[in-house]
Design an enzyme around this catalytic site. Sequence first.
Site, PDB file in Angstrom:
ATOM      1  N   GLY A  97       0.530  -1.188   0.013  1.00  0.00           N
ATOM      2  CA  GLY A  97       0.328  -0.010   0.217  1.00  0.00           C
ATOM      3  C   GLY A  97       0.867   1.373   0.198  1.00  0.00           C
ATOM      4  O   GLY A  97       2.249   1.138   0.121  1.00  0.00           O
ATOM      5  N   ASP A 132      -4.983   9.618  16.207  1.00  0.00           N
ATOM      6  CA  ASP A 132      -5.050   8.845  15.218  1.00  0.00           C
ATOM      7  C   ASP A 132      -5.892   8.054  15.480  1.00  0.00           C
ATOM      8  O   ASP A 132      -5.290   6.787  13.826  1.00  0.00           O
ATOM      9  CB  ASP A 132      -3.731   8.914  13.735  1.00  0.00           C
ATOM     10  CG  ASP A 132      -4.282   9.810  12.465  1.00  0.00           C
ATOM     11  OD1 ASP A 132      -5.700   9.950  12.325  1.00  0.00           O
ATOM     12  OD2 ASP A 132      -3.968   8.979  11.561  1.00  0.00           O
TER      13      ASP A 132
END
Length: 607
Positions: free
Chosen positions: A309, A427
């Site tokens: 990714g 996050d």
Amino acid sequence: MAALISLYHFLLLTLFPTLGRAGTDACKVARCGHKGAPIRFPFRLDFHQPEHCGYPGFTLTCNTNHQTVLQLPSSVNLLVKKIDYKLQTIHLQDPNSCLPKQLPNLNLSNSPFAFTGYGDYLGNFSLFNCPPPERSLGDYYSVPCLSVGGYQVYAIASFGSIFADLVSCVKIGGISSVPYDLLRGFDNQQRLYLNWSEPSCEVCEAQGKMCGFKNDTSRVTVATPCVSIPKTTKGASQKLIHVVVLALGAIFLALAGVALYYAYAAHRKQSEDQKRIDKFLEDYTALKPTRYSFADIKKITNQFQNKLGEGSYGTVFKGKLSSEVFVAVKVLNDSTGNGEEFTNEVGTMARIHHVNVVRLVGFCADGTRRALVYEFLSNDSLEKFIFSENQNSNTLGWEKLQDIALGIAKGIEYLHQGCDRRILHFDIKPHNILLDHNFNPKVADFGLAKLCSKEQSMVSMTAARGTMGYIAPEVFSRNFGNVSHKSDVYSFGMMLLEMVGGRKNTDATVQNTSQAYFPEWVYNRLCEGEELGIKTEEEEHGQIAKRLTVVGLWCIQWYPMGRPSMKTVVQMLEGKGDTLSMPPNPFDSMKPARALNNELPIISEAE
């Protein structure tokens, strides 16, 4: 086995009195080479002197280079440089001139020797392999002979302090129960000094003679009578000695056969214990992140062939450390800020060891090229499974979804309470929750994390950080309160509602505009006693969906003081039945901002 050896020694002393002077004559002084140390009682040279010439545990051998060798327990072989019979000391040296390499295996508890000349204090030390330090490390002892490839090995006392700038060091072993002063001599001293107290031959040595086994075995076995140090073997009865030695050997073997079963059982247990210890040490070492060069990173990723990714901070590749150990390697972009994300990730994750937090295997800081090496998790991120095309289809199943939610909550609770310093993630979102082969969740990506003291409640921030849709209100505006660990609770709550709804909380593609903001829509339905409108096949699944929703609504209260701690969230998720009360309406924006306790100190961001 110890009793067997003691019996062997008893028979040895029982049969040897008849040898008398002939036995003494046979024990002439021996050497390994013409420059070797003279070998006599209590020492004996194996294959050259009969067994009665030496005391048990004092056997020496010659190597192929005609050097004298003493074997200590745990197969530690050292060269004998000098034997002082009057002071009863022996000077030893490592064959490879690297004594520290032998010390981790050295154990004198089962030998007749003890340390001498170093002081009485015995200490434990850890060995660390470090890059060249930027400043003098006076509290550490350098071990040059173990240092290779530009790195430096240091010995650090167990009670010593560790500099913060050695975070990149890797522990490679330890040394136990050695004199503290011995470590000071690694740079300029390569000899080990040992002494013995039994047998005690000082009186004989002072007379220029040596002691040996007594004829009267009902008393002490050694020390007298004193005899002249033999120079030759005139009149020695070698044949008698050989007969007696063979007889003793036969008796010893017979007794060993009787004890074979017990010895085997003890060895098997010891082997199993050792395997358990080795496994622990292997796991402990694996917990410390390793520093790799960029060449290592290219080798691990097979020249970056398998791309998993790509994001704004870098690209992730699949790598392999061995035939069975796979890793995920995130190569950071060269233009990524000033390296803050990299230092955050390494500095934070080096402190973390939890089943629900991804493990940092290693890192690379080779000039401007930086990479992070994580354990490989085969099922990718949670985002892949909850945001499916069919919003009414839960591909994971409600039981598994509940287990995942609980695992994530435990991971975040560990970050808040389980470390020596509180870690704020900032996050939390589905993309940063990775799933292993059994769909166990692990919190990942600590690039925005901050450290703070657990005794203080809040943290100041110079700018908002996180991902839109998951950022707590106080991160944007201090009118809602100060930033704290409750900011992670808000992000977790938003993610929990997405897990239940199977879609982003704000979805412009929903036809019914009243459902566009899922959290508010689902809160109104629960208040009115309506069903959630989520497809569940069993009543129990509906209860799971409702529980997850209520917990999520508690977590997304606009004001931090209205949100539970992650410890309370774990308890709420572990609860049984329909016992959770509905939280206040978090979407009533008309209410004025409630004042928080402004007397609480605001701490600075931890770098």
